[in-house]
Design an enzyme around this catalytic site. Structure first.
Site, PDB file in Angstrom:
ATOM      1  N   CYS A  54      58.479  43.247  34.381  1.00 47.31           N
ATOM      2  CA  CYS A  54      57.953  44.596  34.600  1.00 47.31           C
ATOM      3  C   CYS A  54      56.574  44.794  33.974  1.00 47.31           C
ATOM      4  O   CYS A  54      55.685  45.406  34.587  1.00 47.31           O
ATOM      5  CB  CYS A  54      58.925  45.643  34.080  1.00 47.31           C
ATOM      6  SG  CYS A  54      59.484  45.398  32.385  1.00 47.31           S
ATOM      7  N   HIS A  99      61.496  48.808  29.324  1.00 51.40           N
ATOM      8  CA  HIS A  99      61.016  48.707  30.701  1.00 51.40           C
ATOM      9  C   HIS A  99      59.599  49.253  30.760  1.00 51.40           C
ATOM     10  O   HIS A  99      59.199  50.081  29.937  1.00 51.40           O
ATOM     11  CB  HIS A  99      61.943  49.509  31.620  1.00 51.40           C
ATOM     12  CG  HIS A  99      61.622  49.388  33.078  1.00 51.40           C
ATOM     13  ND1 HIS A  99      61.388  48.179  33.691  1.00 51.40           N
ATOM     14  CD2 HIS A  99      61.490  50.343  34.045  1.00 51.40           C
ATOM     15  CE1 HIS A  99      61.150  48.385  34.978  1.00 51.40           C
ATOM     16  NE2 HIS A  99      61.189  49.686  35.216  1.00 51.40           N
ATOM     17  N   ASP A 103      57.160  51.592  40.055  1.00 53.72           N
ATOM     18  CA  ASP A 103      58.246  51.102  39.214  1.00 53.72           C
ATOM     19  C   ASP A 103      58.680  49.753  39.781  1.00 53.72           C
ATOM     20  O   ASP A 103      59.100  49.670  40.941  1.00 53.72           O
ATOM     21  CB  ASP A 103      59.427  52.077  39.231  1.00 53.72           C
ATOM     22  CG  ASP A 103      60.515  51.697  38.244  1.00 53.72           C
ATOM     23  OD1 ASP A 103      60.764  50.489  38.055  1.00 53.72           O
ATOM     24  OD2 ASP A 103      61.127  52.610  37.655  1.00 53.72           O
TER      25      ASP A 103
END
Length: 322
Positions: A139, A258, A274
């Site tokens: 991420c 995250h 995202d």
């Protein structure tokens, strides 16, 4: 704030390949607010078959790359099989079940889906699960590459996929994403500093504002568990009188961390990325705020303290191209 190495940090018992295991037990696996207890008794021969199948799944199959080596002769990164890859695949599966709910909610709040992407499933997961430092997720690296691409007036997905469509990867971009994540996972390395250094090399700089007669980077931290989402959203949507800004957002909780990203423009609205759900656009900040608060935060399962629903850090960046 701790560096983001992936979705979840999980402690697993280490089993050597030569041990005569009669059973393997995964206990108290916690994913978001879901507590999963899996107790599986396996004979030695059955265990070997399952492990063999898993290893084969992670090490073979069609490459789906535009070419085998990068333009400077590097091969796609892989590492030896580890049991953590199985656990991470389970976690990715649970997170992937939230994709439909998140995407379906976007239109209800006046937003659009720019690109359907999810690192938690499909061909992209198949590529990152093959290395121990990327198996939990990439991420942080994806957000950094997304910001760079957007700042250059391009799409990350045009650079990641041949022809901008899912099916075949451009190995140079895939390699770059994985390598940035791997570099940030090295021992005695601060992942935030690794990403900042990469940004500087790619024309992206921290936004500086004057405080007490000194220029300081815009770096906002806070909690979501006790203070709600207002402080987080204010930090994301604040353009500091300039009218635009790139945001790299870190979310963390008891078990995981995250990263997500956004480009905020007072005139054109909010483009949000995202790595677990894709790229979305809202024509104004208020639509984005309502969607994030009333739908996204719950549908994504990010609101659980056991997941990433406790703390946040928002960094603002500028680019020479903007």
């Amino acid at each position: 704030m701790n560096s983001i190495h992936g979705h979840y940090h999980i402690q697993l018992s280490n089993y050597s390949a030569g041990e005569n295991l009669q059973s393997a037990t995964l206990t108290e696996g916690v994913i978001g607010a879901h507590r999963v207890k899996v107790e599986t008794a396996l004979s030695h021969s059955n265990l070997q078959k399952k492990l063999s199948a898993t290893i084969k799944h992670n090490q073979s199959g069609r490459s789906m790359l535009d070419r085998k080596l990068t333009s400077d002769g590097k091969a796609n990164q892989r590492s030896s099989f580890t049991f953590s890859m199985i656990m991470y695949r389970m976690i990715h599966f649970v997170l992937s079940t939230r994709v439909p709910a998140v995407r379906e909610s976007v239109a209800n709040y006046g937003g659009n889906i720019n690109f359907k992407f999810a690192q938690t499933k499909g061909a992209f997961l198949h590529k990152i699960i093959k290395h121990s430092d990327t198996a939990s997720g990439v991420c942080e690296a994806l957000c950094a590459h997304w910001i760079r691409s957007h700042a250059q007036g391009q799409s990350l997905f045009d650079q990641l996929y041949v022809g901008g469509r899912k099916g075949k990867f451009q190995i140079d971009t895939l390699y770059s994403i994985k390598q940035l994540q791997i570099d940030g996972c090295k021992a005695d390395v601060d992942q935030d500093e690794v990403t900042l250094d990469w940004f500087k090399k790619n024309g992206i700089s921290e936004r500086m504002i004057e405080r007490h007669c000194l220029l300081r980077p815009v770096d906002v931290t806070g909690t979501t568990e006790s203070e709600g989402l207002d402080q987080l959203l204010n930090a994301i949507l604040d353009t500091h009188g300039i009218g635009y800004g790139y945001k790299k957002i870190h979310l963390s909780g008891q078990m995981s961390a995250h990263a997500i990203a956004a480009y905020v423009n007072e005139k054109s609205g909010v483009t949000f990325f995202d790595p677990n759900f894709g790229e979305f656009h809202f024509s104004d900040k208020e639509k984005f705020r309502k969607w994030f608060t009333n739908s996204f935060w719950g549908n994504s399962m990010y609101h659980y303290p056991l997941g990433v629903g406790q703390r946040f850090r928002v960094l603002t960046f500028d680019s020479k191209e903007v």
